[in-house]
Design a protein around this motif. Structure first.
Motif, PDB file in Angstrom:
ATOM      1  N   VAL A  40     -11.537  13.865  -2.859  1.00 39.20           N
ATOM      2  CA  VAL A  40     -11.163  12.761  -1.984  1.00 39.20           C
ATOM      3  C   VAL A  40      -9.782  12.284  -2.404  1.00 39.20           C
ATOM      4  CG1 VAL A  40     -11.716  10.402  -1.273  1.00 39.20           C
ATOM      5  CG2 VAL A  40     -13.568  11.993  -1.763  1.00 39.20           C
ATOM      6  N   SER A  41      -8.962  11.933  -1.438  1.00 38.39           N
ATOM      7  CA  SER A  41      -7.702  11.261  -1.736  1.00 38.39           C
ATOM      8  C   SER A  41      -7.413  10.267  -0.628  1.00 38.39           C
ATOM      9  CB  SER A  41      -6.561  12.258  -1.914  1.00 38.39           C
ATOM     10  OG  SER A  41      -6.296  12.912  -0.703  1.00 38.39           O
ATOM     11  N   LEU A  42      -6.772   9.165  -0.985  1.00 36.91           N
ATOM     12  CA  LEU A  42      -6.424   8.136  -0.021  1.00 36.91           C
ATOM     13  C   LEU A  42      -5.417   7.188  -0.656  1.00 36.91           C
ATOM     14  CD1 LEU A  42      -8.064   5.234  -0.829  1.00 36.91           C
ATOM     15  CD2 LEU A  42      -9.972   6.686  -0.186  1.00 36.91           C
ATOM     16  N   PHE A  46      -8.494  10.810   7.628  1.00 38.64           N
ATOM     17  CA  PHE A  46      -8.817   9.513   8.205  1.00 38.64           C
ATOM     18  C   PHE A  46      -7.827   8.458   7.747  1.00 38.64           C
ATOM     19  CE2 PHE A  46     -10.865   9.803   4.138  1.00 38.64           C
ATOM     20  CZ  PHE A  46     -10.761   8.541   3.581  1.00 38.64           C
ATOM     21  N   GLU A  47      -7.764   7.391   8.511  1.00 37.75           N
ATOM     22  CA  GLU A  47      -7.048   6.183   8.114  1.00 37.75           C
ATOM     23  C   GLU A  47      -7.551   5.049   8.981  1.00 37.75           C
ATOM     24  OE1 GLU A  47      -2.784   6.095  10.368  1.00 37.75           O
ATOM     25  OE2 GLU A  47      -2.896   7.280   8.544  1.00 37.75           O
ATOM     26  N   PHE A  48      -7.550   3.855   8.400  1.00 38.17           N
ATOM     27  CA  PHE A  48      -7.947   2.689   9.173  1.00 38.17           C
ATOM     28  C   PHE A  48      -7.490   1.408   8.496  1.00 38.17           C
ATOM     29  CE2 PHE A  48     -11.744   3.695   6.596  1.00 38.17           C
ATOM     30  CZ  PHE A  48     -12.112   2.466   6.068  1.00 38.17           C
ATOM     31  N   ASP A  49      -7.479   0.348   9.280  1.00 37.45           N
ATOM     32  CA  ASP A  49      -7.229  -1.003   8.794  1.00 37.45           C
ATOM     33  C   ASP A  49      -8.564  -1.720   8.769  1.00 37.45           C
ATOM     34  OD1 ASP A  49      -4.489  -0.479   8.792  1.00 37.45           O
ATOM     35  OD2 ASP A  49      -4.216  -1.279  10.811  1.00 37.45           O
ATOM     36  N   ALA A  50      -8.708  -2.641   7.830  1.00 36.16           N
ATOM     37  CA  ALA A  50      -9.946  -3.408   7.720  1.00 36.16           C
ATOM     38  C   ALA A  50      -9.586  -4.854   7.369  1.00 36.16           C
ATOM     39  CB  ALA A  50     -10.849  -2.810   6.644  1.00 36.16           C
ATOM     40  N   GLU A 108     -10.923  -8.749   5.966  1.00 38.76           N
ATOM     41  CA  GLU A 108     -11.923  -9.614   5.331  1.00 38.76           C
ATOM     42  C   GLU A 108     -12.294 -10.700   6.334  1.00 38.76           C
ATOM     43  OE1 GLU A 108     -10.840 -11.173   1.469  1.00 38.76           O
ATOM     44  OE2 GLU A 108      -9.603  -9.420   1.058  1.00 38.76           O
ATOM     45  N   GLU A 109     -13.355 -11.439   6.040  1.00 42.62           N
ATOM     46  CA  GLU A 109     -13.756 -12.529   6.937  1.00 42.62           C
ATOM     47  C   GLU A 109     -12.659 -13.573   7.094  1.00 42.62           C
ATOM     48  OE1 GLU A 109     -17.483 -14.431   6.174  1.00 42.62           O
ATOM     49  OE2 GLU A 109     -18.607 -12.579   6.459  1.00 42.62           O
ATOM     50  N   ASN A 110     -11.851 -13.785   6.036  1.00 44.13           N
ATOM     51  CA  ASN A 110     -10.780 -14.781   6.098  1.00 44.13           C
ATOM     52  C   ASN A 110      -9.528 -14.251   6.796  1.00 44.13           C
ATOM     53  OD1 ASN A 110      -9.491 -13.117   4.276  1.00 44.13           O
ATOM     54  ND2 ASN A 110      -9.657 -14.526   2.543  1.00 44.13           N
ATOM     55  N   GLY A 111      -9.544 -12.990   7.267  1.00 36.99           N
ATOM     56  CA  GLY A 111      -8.425 -12.417   7.990  1.00 36.99           C
ATOM     57  C   GLY A 111      -7.477 -11.576   7.150  1.00 36.99           C
ATOM     58  N   THR A 112      -7.658 -11.536   5.840  1.00 36.84           N
ATOM     59  CA  THR A 112      -6.804 -10.715   4.989  1.00 36.84           C
ATOM     60  C   THR A 112      -6.983  -9.245   5.358  1.00 36.84           C
ATOM     61  OG1 THR A 112      -6.983 -12.300   3.173  1.00 36.84           O
ATOM     62  CG2 THR A 112      -6.259 -10.080   2.598  1.00 36.84           C
ATOM     63  N   MET A 113      -5.860  -8.568   5.610  1.00 40.49           N
ATOM     64  CA  MET A 113      -5.896  -7.176   6.057  1.00 40.49           C
ATOM     65  C   MET A 113      -5.711  -6.216   4.883  1.00 40.49           C
ATOM     66  SD  MET A 113      -6.266  -7.153   9.357  1.00 40.49           S
ATOM     67  CE  MET A 113      -5.672  -5.553   9.813  1.00 40.49           C
ATOM     68  N   HIS A 114      -6.367  -5.060   4.986  1.00 41.29           N
ATOM     69  CA  HIS A 114      -6.238  -3.987   4.010  1.00 41.29           C
ATOM     70  C   HIS A 114      -6.062  -2.680   4.772  1.00 41.29           C
ATOM     71  CE1 HIS A 114      -7.362  -6.641   0.763  1.00 41.29           C
ATOM     72  NE2 HIS A 114      -8.280  -7.137   1.581  1.00 41.29           N
ATOM     73  N   THR A 115      -5.394  -1.730   4.119  1.00 40.58           N
ATOM     74  CA  THR A 115      -5.126  -0.456   4.783  1.00 40.58           C
ATOM     75  C   THR A 115      -5.614   0.723   3.955  1.00 40.58           C
ATOM     76  OG1 THR A 115      -2.920  -0.282   3.790  1.00 40.58           O
ATOM     77  CG2 THR A 115      -3.069  -1.328   5.955  1.00 40.58           C
ATOM     78  N   ILE A 116      -6.122   1.708   4.653  1.00 40.18           N
ATOM     79  CA  ILE A 116      -6.411   3.026   4.094  1.00 40.18           C
ATOM     80  C   ILE A 116      -5.499   3.975   4.847  1.00 40.18           C
ATOM     81  CG2 ILE A 116      -8.087   4.911   3.941  1.00 40.18           C
ATOM     82  CD1 ILE A 116      -8.901   2.712   2.101  1.00 40.18           C
ATOM     83  N   ARG A 117      -4.687   4.725   4.120  1.00 44.91           N
ATOM     84  CA  ARG A 117      -3.766   5.674   4.729  1.00 44.91           C
ATOM     85  C   ARG A 117      -3.916   7.036   4.064  1.00 44.91           C
ATOM     86  NH1 ARG A 117      -3.991   2.416   7.925  1.00 44.91           N
ATOM     87  NH2 ARG A 117      -2.374   1.094   8.801  1.00 44.91           N
ATOM     88  N   ASN A 118      -3.506   8.082   4.772  1.00 44.63           N
ATOM     89  CA  ASN A 118      -3.509   9.463   4.269  1.00 44.63           C
ATOM     90  C   ASN A 118      -4.847   9.845   3.611  1.00 44.63           C
ATOM     91  OD1 ASN A 118      -0.872   9.757   5.128  1.00 44.63           O
ATOM     92  ND2 ASN A 118      -0.044   9.122   3.161  1.00 44.63           N
ATOM     93  N   GLY A 119      -5.931   9.387   4.205  1.00 44.70           N
ATOM     94  CA  GLY A 119      -7.257   9.701   3.671  1.00 44.70           C
ATOM     95  C   GLY A 119      -7.668  11.137   3.949  1.00 44.70           C
ATOM     96  N   TRP A 120      -8.293  11.736   2.980  1.00 44.61           N
ATOM     97  CA  TRP A 120      -8.808  13.121   3.081  1.00 44.61           C
ATOM     98  C   TRP A 120     -10.058  13.215   2.247  1.00 44.61           C
ATOM     99  CZ3 TRP A 120      -8.852  17.989   4.923  1.00 44.61           C
ATOM    100  CH2 TRP A 120      -9.323  18.997   4.114  1.00 44.61           C
ATOM    101  N   PHE A 121     -11.084  13.849   2.791  1.00 41.67           N
ATOM    102  CA  PHE A 121     -12.229  14.216   1.957  1.00 41.67           C
ATOM    103  C   PHE A 121     -12.693  15.603   2.318  1.00 41.67           C
ATOM    104  CE2 PHE A 121     -14.310  11.596   5.313  1.00 41.67           C
ATOM    105  CZ  PHE A 121     -15.177  12.529   5.856  1.00 41.67           C
ATOM    106  N   ASP A 122     -13.269  16.261   1.323  1.00 39.17           N
ATOM    107  CA  ASP A 122     -13.829  17.618   1.440  1.00 39.17           C
ATOM    108  C   ASP A 122     -15.113  17.562   0.635  1.00 39.17           C
ATOM    109  OD1 ASP A 122     -14.335  20.332   1.606  1.00 39.17           O
ATOM    110  OD2 ASP A 122     -12.841  20.876   0.101  1.00 39.17           O
ATOM    111  N   LEU A 123     -16.237  17.339   1.336  1.00 40.55           N
ATOM    112  CA  LEU A 123     -17.481  16.999   0.655  1.00 40.55           C
ATOM    113  C   LEU A 123     -18.627  17.938   1.023  1.00 40.55           C
ATOM    114  CD1 LEU A 123     -17.285  13.160   1.320  1.00 40.55           C
ATOM    115  CD2 LEU A 123     -16.627  14.351  -0.779  1.00 40.55           C
ATOM    116  N   LYS A 124     -19.569  18.061   0.098  1.00 44.59           N
ATOM    117  CA  LYS A 124     -20.836  18.734   0.354  1.00 44.59           C
ATOM    118  C   LYS A 124     -21.849  17.695   0.825  1.00 44.59           C
ATOM    119  CE  LYS A 124     -20.727  23.053  -1.445  1.00 44.59           C
ATOM    120  NZ  LYS A 124     -21.027  24.220  -0.668  1.00 44.59           N
ATOM    121  N   PHE A 125     -22.726  18.092   1.720  1.00 40.54           N
ATOM    122  CA  PHE A 125     -23.806  17.182   2.142  1.00 40.54           C
ATOM    123  C   PHE A 125     -25.140  17.879   2.074  1.00 40.54           C
ATOM    124  CE2 PHE A 125     -22.219  19.043   6.126  1.00 40.54           C
ATOM    125  CZ  PHE A 125     -23.371  19.395   6.794  1.00 40.54           C
TER     126      PHE A 125
END
Length: 168
Positions: free
Chosen positions: A34-36, A145-149, A151-168
């Motif tokens: 995983v990387s992000l 993947f990438e997304f913004d998220a 908090e309840e108080n409106g503080t924003m956080h970012t995930i950028r350049n996300g990659w995963f290669d996983l077994k399920f």
């Protein structure tokens, strides 16, 4: 002078890539990697300063739930991506709130000397996930993947350049 400008422009164009996301160049093998970038800080299982704390992957033709946690000496971030539809290889899905998308994202994070905080996508903010590989026989899922998220108080956080290669 005209030849110098043409040469410089040619070199500039040849050195540029149409895809600066280096993680998309990885070959999916089910390596549990995983990387992000979380709020401008890189977390990657290939970085010796980052450790893989947790992983839970459930994938079916009807729904999916992917959770992983990465940490370093200062911070830990847990990413959850859940889907109410079956993913298909090669498709891109919007990550938003449940009213506008079948895929949602959530972050749980903390840093040294701070409380655990939560942020999630909602009907106004989100991002996207592209399923690069989905192999039910070998039980591999890989995605960018990438997304913004928020908090309840409106503080924003970012995930950028996300990659995963996983077994399920």
């Amino acid at each position: 002078m005209k030849k110098i400008i043409i040469l410089f422009t040619s070199l500039l164009l040849l050195s540029c890539s149409n895809d600066d996301n280096s993680s998309s160049n990885q070959i999916p093998t089910g390596s549990d990697s995983v990387s992000l970038i979380f709020d401008n800080q890189e977390f990657s299982t290939t970085n010796k300063n980052t450790s893989f704390e947790k992983i839970h992957v459930y994938v079916s033709p009807f729904d999916s739930f992917i959770v992983f946690m990465l940490s370093n000496n200062e911070k830990a971030v847990e990413v959850s991506i859940s889907s109410q539809v079956g993913f298909e290889e090669g498709k891109t899905y919007a990550i938003n709130g449940r009213q506008t998308s079948n895929v949602s994202g959530r972050l749980t994070y903390y840093s040294t000397n701070s409380a655990t905080k939560w942020a999630s996508t909602n009907n106004e903010i989100g991002g996207a996930i592209t399923i690069e590989k989905l192999d039910y026989e070998k039980r591999i899922i890989a995605a960018t993947f990438e997304f913004d998220a928020a908090e309840e108080n409106g503080t924003m956080h970012t995930i950028r350049n996300g990659w995963f290669d996983l077994k399920f």
